[in-house]
Design a protein around this motif. Sequence first.
Motif, PDB file in Angstrom:
ATOM      1  N   LEU A  25      10.405  27.178  53.274  1.00 40.19           N
ATOM      2  CA  LEU A  25      10.471  25.737  53.482  1.00 40.19           C
ATOM      3  C   LEU A  25       9.603  25.020  52.450  1.00 40.19           C
ATOM      4  O   LEU A  25       8.460  25.421  52.204  1.00 40.19           O
ATOM      5  N   ASP A  26      10.150  23.964  51.847  1.00 41.10           N
ATOM      6  CA  ASP A  26       9.404  23.172  50.873  1.00 41.10           C
ATOM      7  C   ASP A  26       8.453  22.220  51.594  1.00 41.10           C
ATOM      8  O   ASP A  26       8.666  21.866  52.766  1.00 41.10           O
ATOM      9  N   SER A  27       7.418  21.776  50.887  1.00 45.18           N
ATOM     10  CA  SER A  27       6.478  20.841  51.489  1.00 45.18           C
ATOM     11  C   SER A  27       5.941  19.873  50.450  1.00 45.18           C
ATOM     12  O   SER A  27       6.021  20.113  49.239  1.00 45.18           O
ATOM     13  N   VAL A  28       5.407  18.758  50.951  1.00 43.05           N
ATOM     14  CA  VAL A  28       4.663  17.793  50.155  1.00 43.05           C
ATOM     15  C   VAL A  28       3.424  17.445  50.964  1.00 43.05           C
ATOM     16  O   VAL A  28       3.474  17.403  52.197  1.00 43.05           O
ATOM     17  N   ASP A  32      -6.426  12.485  51.948  1.00 44.42           N
ATOM     18  CA  ASP A  32      -7.398  11.621  51.269  1.00 44.42           C
ATOM     19  C   ASP A  32      -8.609  12.403  50.784  1.00 44.42           C
ATOM     20  O   ASP A  32      -9.558  11.826  50.239  1.00 44.42           O
ATOM     21  N   VAL A  33      -8.594  13.725  50.959  1.00 47.93           N
ATOM     22  CA  VAL A  33      -9.644  14.663  50.572  1.00 47.93           C
ATOM     23  C   VAL A  33     -11.033  14.224  51.038  1.00 47.93           C
ATOM     24  O   VAL A  33     -12.036  14.502  50.378  1.00 47.93           O
ATOM     25  N   PHE A  47       1.495  16.677  45.553  1.00 46.13           N
ATOM     26  CA  PHE A  47       0.295  16.206  46.233  1.00 46.13           C
ATOM     27  C   PHE A  47       0.173  14.698  46.072  1.00 46.13           C
ATOM     28  O   PHE A  47       0.238  14.179  44.959  1.00 46.13           O
ATOM     29  N   VAL A  48       0.003  14.016  47.199  1.00 45.56           N
ATOM     30  CA  VAL A  48      -0.188  12.562  47.207  1.00 45.56           C
ATOM     31  C   VAL A  48      -1.575  12.290  47.765  1.00 45.56           C
ATOM     32  O   VAL A  48      -1.857  12.626  48.915  1.00 45.56           O
ATOM     33  N   ARG A  49      -2.434  11.704  46.953  1.00 38.73           N
ATOM     34  CA  ARG A  49      -3.779  11.395  47.419  1.00 38.73           C
ATOM     35  C   ARG A  49      -3.773  10.021  48.085  1.00 38.73           C
ATOM     36  O   ARG A  49      -3.451   9.010  47.459  1.00 38.73           O
ATOM     37  N   GLY A  50      -4.115  10.001  49.361  1.00 38.33           N
ATOM     38  CA  GLY A  50      -4.138   8.741  50.097  1.00 38.33           C
ATOM     39  C   GLY A  50      -4.319   8.983  51.578  1.00 38.33           C
ATOM     40  O   GLY A  50      -4.308  10.119  52.048  1.00 38.33           O
ATOM     41  N   THR A  51      -4.480   7.913  52.310  1.00 38.93           N
ATOM     42  CA  THR A  51      -4.734   7.988  53.738  1.00 38.93           C
ATOM     43  C   THR A  51      -3.464   7.818  54.551  1.00 38.93           C
ATOM     44  O   THR A  51      -2.569   7.049  54.149  1.00 38.93           O
ATOM     45  N   ILE A  52      -3.404   8.488  55.684  1.00 36.08           N
ATOM     46  CA  ILE A  52      -2.258   8.316  56.575  1.00 36.08           C
ATOM     47  C   ILE A  52      -2.273   6.943  57.233  1.00 36.08           C
ATOM     48  O   ILE A  52      -1.275   6.546  57.857  1.00 36.08           O
ATOM     49  N   LEU A  53      -3.358   6.199  57.085  1.00 37.72           N
ATOM     50  CA  LEU A  53      -3.398   4.838  57.618  1.00 37.72           C
ATOM     51  C   LEU A  53      -2.607   3.866  56.755  1.00 37.72           C
ATOM     52  O   LEU A  53      -2.371   2.717  57.167  1.00 37.72           O
ATOM     53  N   ASP A  54      -2.192   4.308  55.582  1.00 35.65           N
ATOM     54  CA  ASP A  54      -1.381   3.490  54.669  1.00 35.65           C
ATOM     55  C   ASP A  54       0.096   3.743  54.981  1.00 35.65           C
ATOM     56  O   ASP A  54       0.697   4.679  54.463  1.00 35.65           O
ATOM     57  N   ARG A  55       0.677   2.904  55.818  1.00 36.93           N
ATOM     58  CA  ARG A  55       2.044   3.135  56.265  1.00 36.93           C
ATOM     59  C   ARG A  55       3.033   3.139  55.117  1.00 36.93           C
ATOM     60  O   ARG A  55       3.965   3.952  55.075  1.00 36.93           O
ATOM     61  N   GLU A  56       2.867   2.211  54.165  1.00 42.81           N
ATOM     62  CA  GLU A  56       3.791   2.145  53.040  1.00 42.81           C
ATOM     63  C   GLU A  56       3.759   3.433  52.228  1.00 42.81           C
ATOM     64  O   GLU A  56       4.804   3.914  51.774  1.00 42.81           O
ATOM     65  N   VAL A  58       2.918   6.477  53.339  1.00 42.47           N
ATOM     66  CA  VAL A  58       3.532   7.551  54.116  1.00 42.47           C
ATOM     67  C   VAL A  58       5.058   7.421  54.090  1.00 42.47           C
ATOM     68  O   VAL A  58       5.782   8.392  53.843  1.00 42.47           O
ATOM     69  N   GLU A  59       5.541   6.196  54.319  1.00 40.46           N
ATOM     70  CA  GLU A  59       7.000   5.994  54.320  1.00 40.46           C
ATOM     71  C   GLU A  59       7.592   6.294  52.952  1.00 40.46           C
ATOM     72  O   GLU A  59       8.648   6.951  52.841  1.00 40.46           O
ATOM     73  N   ARG A  60       6.948   5.820  51.898  1.00 40.45           N
ATOM     74  CA  ARG A  60       7.459   6.055  50.546  1.00 40.45           C
ATOM     75  C   ARG A  60       7.500   7.547  50.224  1.00 40.45           C
ATOM     76  O   ARG A  60       8.467   8.046  49.637  1.00 40.45           O
ATOM     77  N   THR A  61       6.474   8.270  50.650  1.00 39.94           N
ATOM     78  CA  THR A  61       6.447   9.716  50.407  1.00 39.94           C
ATOM     79  C   THR A  61       7.573  10.416  51.152  1.00 39.94           C
ATOM     80  O   THR A  61       8.235  11.306  50.602  1.00 39.94           O
ATOM     81  N   LEU A  62       7.807  10.018  52.396  1.00 35.11           N
ATOM     82  CA  LEU A  62       8.898  10.606  53.175  1.00 35.11           C
ATOM     83  C   LEU A  62      10.239  10.373  52.494  1.00 35.11           C
ATOM     84  O   LEU A  62      11.081  11.279  52.391  1.00 35.11           O
ATOM     85  N   ARG A  63      10.446   9.146  52.002  1.00 36.23           N
ATOM     86  CA  ARG A  63      11.737   8.807  51.372  1.00 36.23           C
ATOM     87  C   ARG A  63      11.903   9.508  50.025  1.00 36.23           C
ATOM     88  O   ARG A  63      12.960  10.091  49.732  1.00 36.23           O
ATOM     89  N   GLU A  64      10.860   9.466  49.204  1.00 34.07           N
ATOM     90  CA  GLU A  64      10.974  10.028  47.856  1.00 34.07           C
ATOM     91  C   GLU A  64      11.225  11.532  47.877  1.00 34.07           C
ATOM     92  O   GLU A  64      11.922  12.064  47.008  1.00 34.07           O
TER      93      GLU A  64
END
Length: 327
Positions: A25-28, A32-33, A47-56, A58-64
């Motif tokens: 299974l692939d993953s991303v 926020d380290v 790897f996306v550096r950022g917080t899960i409190l940033d909804r935009e 999280v959503e952008r990562t899911l879509r991309e």
Amino acid sequence: MTWLVTGGAGYIGAHVVRALAAAGLDSVVIDDVSSGHRSFVPDGIPFVRGTILDRELVERTLREHRATGVIHVAGFKYAGVSVQRPLHTYAQNVEGTRVVLEAMAAADVTNLVFSSSAAVYGTPDVPLVTEDLPKRPASPYGESKLIGEWLIADQARATADSDAPLRHTSLRYFNVVGSADPAVYDTSPHNLFPIVFEALLAGRTPRINGDDYDTPDGTNVRDYVHVGDIAAAHAVAARRLEAGDRLEPAYNLGSQNGLSVREIMDAMARVTGIAFTPEIAPRRPGDPDRIVATGELAARDLEWRNRHTVDEMVRTGWEARRAARAR
């Protein structure tokens, strides 16, 4: 098919990423380290550096990445510290989970594996903790994990009749130890294994908090499970949700038997080759004699089992810690 692993640069999350790869299974990763490490994420994993409190974000990562599901491991995991920092704990664990659910709904992502905790049970007075035991968390951390389970269940009910119903399960476990990859080790300043390892590396004598508990050797008994086994169960849960299989709302990933602190200390001396006699310190307030969970449901549905002995748990953790020191 890609799974978003929140907190995938942490000790447990990085092992989950490796378990997903082993399962094909692939993953991303989003992290926020703040307590994780970028170096824990294997090469080739986005790897996306950022917080899960940033909804935009999280959503952008899911879509991309066209994610098929989320394994939500990110969170503030220090139960003791949560008593002093309840607002921070709730922000990270409750609001963070709400934001992840909102981003999933916006991106039409419908599969979720939630990294919960046996802290939702508090200090139950039973030999074995089962999933249906009353929930009485004893810290803001435990409360935040229970609220996270409630949020997920509520969202599942709200979307049940929609075109994109949320399918989910929560995995509860106590003390995660060891290492399944020398590149990843437990860096928590609050967990028993790293505390003992750091003491031994510094030439200090490890200590036991209380030896007068109502247990066979007088030290309290806890549920220690290997991080590789924990990670594998997350991957199986993800694979089964992706296949459309029905899972229980929650599973205990328990050892069934437990280990005493003295048994852990004996294994530490045996495996490391560093002879020591632990110092005996006073009990910590509120520490129960024994907390051990059953893993019967998880064994039935998630291929869960303890694949590592106590010596293997210590050896793999010690080798990973020493490898990190040598780098």
